[in-house]
Design an enzyme around this catalytic site. Structure first.
Site, mmCIF file in Angstrom:
data_model
loop_
_atom_site.group_PDB
_atom_site.id
_atom_site.type_symbol
_atom_site.label_atom_id
_atom_site.label_comp_id
_atom_site.label_asym_id
_atom_site.label_seq_id
_atom_site.Cartn_x
_atom_site.Cartn_y
_atom_site.Cartn_z
ATOM 1 N N ASN A 99 -11.332 5.759 -12.791
ATOM 2 C CA ASN A 99 -12.486 4.968 -13.597
ATOM 3 C C ASN A 99 -13.876 5.574 -12.786
ATOM 4 O O ASN A 99 -14.803 5.367 -13.321
ATOM 5 C CB ASN A 99 -12.675 3.106 -12.756
ATOM 6 C CG ASN A 99 -12.461 3.635 -11.356
ATOM 7 O OD1 ASN A 99 -11.699 4.446 -10.495
ATOM 8 N ND2 ASN A 99 -12.436 2.452 -10.093
ATOM 9 N N SER A 173 -4.230 2.321 -7.521
ATOM 10 C CA SER A 173 -4.108 0.270 -7.832
ATOM 11 C C SER A 173 -3.238 0.203 -6.220
ATOM 12 O O SER A 173 -2.384 1.829 -5.991
ATOM 13 C CB SER A 173 -2.845 -0.058 -8.780
ATOM 14 O OG SER A 173 -2.160 1.197 -9.095
ATOM 15 N N GLU A 194 -6.744 4.496 -0.421
ATOM 16 C CA GLU A 194 -8.004 4.106 -1.582
ATOM 17 C C GLU A 194 -7.650 2.882 -2.641
ATOM 18 O O GLU A 194 -7.792 3.305 -3.769
ATOM 19 C CB GLU A 194 -8.992 4.822 -1.816
ATOM 20 C CG GLU A 194 -8.922 5.516 -0.182
ATOM 21 C CD GLU A 194 -10.196 4.972 0.101
ATOM 22 O OE1 GLU A 194 -10.846 4.036 -0.281
ATOM 23 O OE2 GLU A 194 -10.437 5.079 1.781
ATOM 24 N N CYS A 228 -13.405 -0.409 -8.102
ATOM 25 C CA CYS A 228 -12.557 -0.983 -7.287
ATOM 26 C C CYS A 228 -13.468 -1.745 -5.985
ATOM 27 O O CYS A 228 -12.656 -3.161 -5.738
ATOM 28 C CB CYS A 228 -12.353 0.109 -6.313
ATOM 29 S SG CYS A 228 -13.331 1.367 -5.577
ATOM 30 N N GLU A 318 -5.788 -8.544 -9.443
ATOM 31 C CA GLU A 318 -7.637 -8.157 -9.632
ATOM 32 C C GLU A 318 -7.683 -7.707 -11.238
ATOM 33 O O GLU A 318 -7.308 -7.407 -11.942
ATOM 34 C CB GLU A 318 -7.013 -5.974 -9.033
ATOM 35 C CG GLU A 318 -8.873 -5.773 -9.192
ATOM 36 C CD GLU A 318 -8.444 -4.706 -8.457
ATOM 37 O OE1 GLU A 318 -6.922 -3.396 -8.562
ATOM 38 O OE2 GLU A 318 -9.522 -3.333 -8.468
HETATM 39 P P1 NAD Z 1 -2.973 3.930 -10.916
HETATM 40 O O1 NAD Z 1 -2.365 3.363 -9.613
HETATM 41 O O2 NAD Z 1 -2.622 3.590 -12.705
HETATM 42 O O3 NAD Z 1 -3.638 5.222 -11.853
HETATM 43 C C1 NAD Z 1 -4.106 6.788 -10.343
HETATM 44 C C2 NAD Z 1 -3.767 8.043 -9.847
HETATM 45 O O4 NAD Z 1 -1.751 7.351 -9.858
HETATM 46 C C3 NAD Z 1 -3.235 8.309 -11.164
HETATM 47 O O5 NAD Z 1 -3.718 10.136 -11.142
HETATM 48 C C4 NAD Z 1 -2.207 7.784 -12.498
HETATM 49 O O6 NAD Z 1 -1.760 9.413 -13.054
HETATM 50 C C5 NAD Z 1 -1.290 8.530 -10.654
HETATM 51 N N1 NAD Z 1 0.000 7.334 -10.934
HETATM 52 C C6 NAD Z 1 0.039 6.141 -12.178
HETATM 53 N N2 NAD Z 1 0.954 5.497 -12.439
HETATM 54 C C7 NAD Z 1 2.548 6.105 -11.090
HETATM 55 C C8 NAD Z 1 3.174 5.947 -10.974
HETATM 56 N N3 NAD Z 1 3.955 5.297 -11.265
HETATM 57 N N4 NAD Z 1 3.263 7.283 -10.350
HETATM 58 C C9 NAD Z 1 2.797 7.966 -9.632
HETATM 59 N N5 NAD Z 1 1.987 7.889 -9.740
HETATM 60 C C10 NAD Z 1 1.437 7.231 -11.174
HETATM 61 O O7 NAD Z 1 -4.683 3.430 -10.891
HETATM 62 P P2 NAD Z 1 -6.229 3.970 -11.778
HETATM 63 O O8 NAD Z 1 -5.540 2.595 -12.940
HETATM 64 O O9 NAD Z 1 -6.168 4.634 -12.260
HETATM 65 O O10 NAD Z 1 -7.624 2.870 -11.141
HETATM 66 C C11 NAD Z 1 -7.546 1.822 -10.712
HETATM 67 C C12 NAD Z 1 -6.841 0.916 -9.510
HETATM 68 O O11 NAD Z 1 -7.509 2.111 -8.698
HETATM 69 C C13 NAD Z 1 -7.511 -0.159 -9.708
HETATM 70 O O12 NAD Z 1 -6.700 -1.153 -9.078
HETATM 71 C C14 NAD Z 1 -9.016 0.248 -7.910
HETATM 72 O O13 NAD Z 1 -9.100 -0.680 -7.551
HETATM 73 C C15 NAD Z 1 -8.582 1.220 -7.381
HETATM 74 N N6 NAD Z 1 -9.307 1.974 -6.859
HETATM 75 C C16 NAD Z 1 -9.990 2.151 -5.807
HETATM 76 C C17 NAD Z 1 -11.142 2.321 -5.559
HETATM 77 C C18 NAD Z 1 -11.332 2.774 -3.977
HETATM 78 O O14 NAD Z 1 -11.729 3.492 -3.231
HETATM 79 N N7 NAD Z 1 -10.533 1.978 -2.546
HETATM 80 C C19 NAD Z 1 -11.372 2.977 -6.577
HETATM 81 C C20 NAD Z 1 -11.052 3.728 -7.764
HETATM 82 C C21 NAD Z 1 -10.126 2.794 -8.449
#
Ligand code: NAD
Length: 442
Positions: A99, A173, A194, A228, A318
């Site tokens: 994001n 996530s 995070e 987020c 969310e």
């Molecule tokens: P995501 O968890 O789907 O993916 C994040 C990372 O994990 C990616 O690099 C992806 O390749 C990897 N990933 C995805 N599925 C995986 C799996 N099964 N096993 C291992 N790795 C895997 O998250 P997203 O869709 O990229 O981002 C959205 C989420 O992130 C939202 O929930 C948002 O709130 C959160 N977010 C948090 C912050 C923060 O600073 N706290 C910032 C941005 C986004």
């Protein structure tokens, strides 16, 4: 090569990184646009400027943050001088989301390098153009056994997670955060997680409604709601709701025009999978404003949802998109009834002119961080810790805290030799009485 030894080397590589980023800034902005039409203004403010400023700040403060910190010694150790030494963990894995794909990959990387670690960065597979430019920038700056980018999706990430690391920094996530935590536990690897959550935005009867609407519209619809810390739902005093709704409609129209699809300032949903997830959350009869969608270019208009129940789909998870449920309350018990249904959120916002109400909310609920009378902007202050609590995350970063995140802190007592008090040594004989008396005074 041992990267952890010289601060000078770290500084040199960070200066190089700064120059490479500045050289490629336009390409980064274009990549963000190509990935999901992130507006150039938002790309600069929340991605390139943010990273450049973090880099400059880190370069400026590196010596200060890295040097051993003298702390007040314990009288029990008299005479001594006590220090905290910071050492790099070693091999760090950083996993980034899509994001804010540049900023959320680069900021932890900068601090990990500053603290003297070797880094492997896994950017998001959902923003391929940005990942490509990140790879190019890193390859132009670092030797690949110092910092390396490994691109890929779930399989590649799981493969990386199966290896042994000295620290894992994950942004993403909650469900994937749990996968990361489990993998880290195998080797007792420390983690920063995070994550996300359902961020409440509470508005009481004393709030400046017009200004609140303006600030909420900005914080909610920036990046098309894919932030987020965006407000996830509104909780407003019942008799203020209709006024607030009108202000919200006005502010959305002011920001994005009559047809936000044509606005150059409004991003798109990242992909059709997420578009579908969001569209499924829209209950047509509850749409108070917006609601237009178009699958071809992953468009969803800024949408206000009136009074969705807490058992509706939109209130279950969310949202992470441009849909904003507006729920009303009559008393504080009702606020509590709703907020308590969810895990601890990453952010909480309260709009009020009533100082004691704001204080009550801040003390009552556990959440990552937030604002009084604004949304999202707490992210911008490097002196504030940024991170979640409970299900919204583990650990916090930004500014000097980021450097600390990637450093193990060693406590060191330097004992002087000019005096060696005999009290602690055996045989203890009748020393117990004396030590009890002494300890009372310490
Ligand atoms: P995501 O968890 O789907 O993916 C994040 C990372 O994990 C990616 O690099 C992806 O390749 C990897 N990933 C995805 N599925 C995986 C799996 N099964 N096993 C291992 N790795 C895997 O998250 P997203 O869709 O990229 O981002 C959205 C989420 O992130 C939202 O929930 C948002 O709130 C959160 N977010 C948090 C912050 C923060 O600073 N706290 C910032 C941005 C986004």
């Amino acid at each position: 090569m041992n990267y952890k030894t010289t601060i000078g080397f770290r500084k040199e590589t960070l200066i190089k990184l700064l120059n490479v980023i500045i050289t490629h800034e336009n390409e980064i902005i274009q990549a963000l646009y190509d990935d999901f039409r992130k507006p150039a203004f938002e790309a600069v403010l929340t991605e390139t400027y943010y990273v450049i400023s973090e880099l400059k700040d880190t370069i400026k403060n590196l010596h200060k943050w890295a040097k051993p910190k003298k702390v007040f010694p314990s009288i029990l150790n008299f005479p001594s001088t006590d220090y905290i030494y910071k050492e790099p963990y070693g091999k760090v894995l950083i996993i980034a989301p899509w994001n804010y794909p540049f900023q959320l990959a680069l900021c932890p990387l900068i601090s990990a390098v500053a603290a003297g670690n070797q880094v492997v960065l896994k950017p998001s597979e959902l923003t391929p153009k940005t990942s490509e430019i990140i790879t190019k920038i890193i390859e132009r700056t670092f030797h690949n056994n110092h910092v390396e980018v490994i691109e890929g999706g779930v399989e590649i990430t799981q493969n990386l997670l199966s290896q042994r690391w000295d620290y894992i920094f994950f942004t993403g996530s909650v469900p994937v955060g749990k996968i990361v935590a489990k993998a880290a536990a195998e080797n007792l690897t420390p983690v920063t997680l995070e994550l996300g959550g359902k961020n409440p935005c509470i508005i009481d009867e004393t709030a400046n409604l017009k200004l609140a609407a303006k600030r909420i519209v900005w914080g909610k619809f920036i990046n098309a709601g894919q932030t987020c810390i965006a407000p996830d739902y509104i909780l407003i005093q019942k008799n203020m709701k209709s006024h607030f709704m009108e202000f919200m409609k006005e502010e959305i129209t002011k920001a994005y025009g009559e047809n936000p699809k044509l606005s150059p300032d409004y991003a798109r949903i990242i992909n059709q999978k997420n578009w579908l997830r969001l569209v499924n959350m829209i209950e047509e009869d509850k749409v108070a404003f917006g609601g237009q969608t178009e699958i071809e270019n992953c468009y969803i208009a800024p949408t206000l949802i009136d009074e969705s129940g807490t058992d509706s789909l939109i209130m279950k998870e969310e949202i992470f998109g441009p849909l904003l449920p507006i729920l009303s309350y009559e008393n504080e018990a009702e606020i509590n009834g709703i907020i308590s249904k969810y895990e601890k959120p990453l952010a909480l916002y309260v709009f009020t002119e009533n100082h004691s109400f704001a204080q009550k909310i801040i003390y009552k609920y556990s959440f990552g961080g937030g604002c009084i009378n604004d949304t999202v902007v707490h992210f911008a202050n490097k002196r504030l810790p940024f991170g979640g609590v409970g299900h919204s995350g583990i650990g916090a970063y930004h500014g000097s805290l980021s450097f600390d995140t990637f450093s193990h802190k060693k406590g060191i007592v330097k004992k002087a030799n000019w005096l060696d008090l005999p009290m602690r040594y055996a045989p203890y004989n009748d020393k117990l009485k004396t030590i009890k008396k002494l300890l009372k005074w310490l």
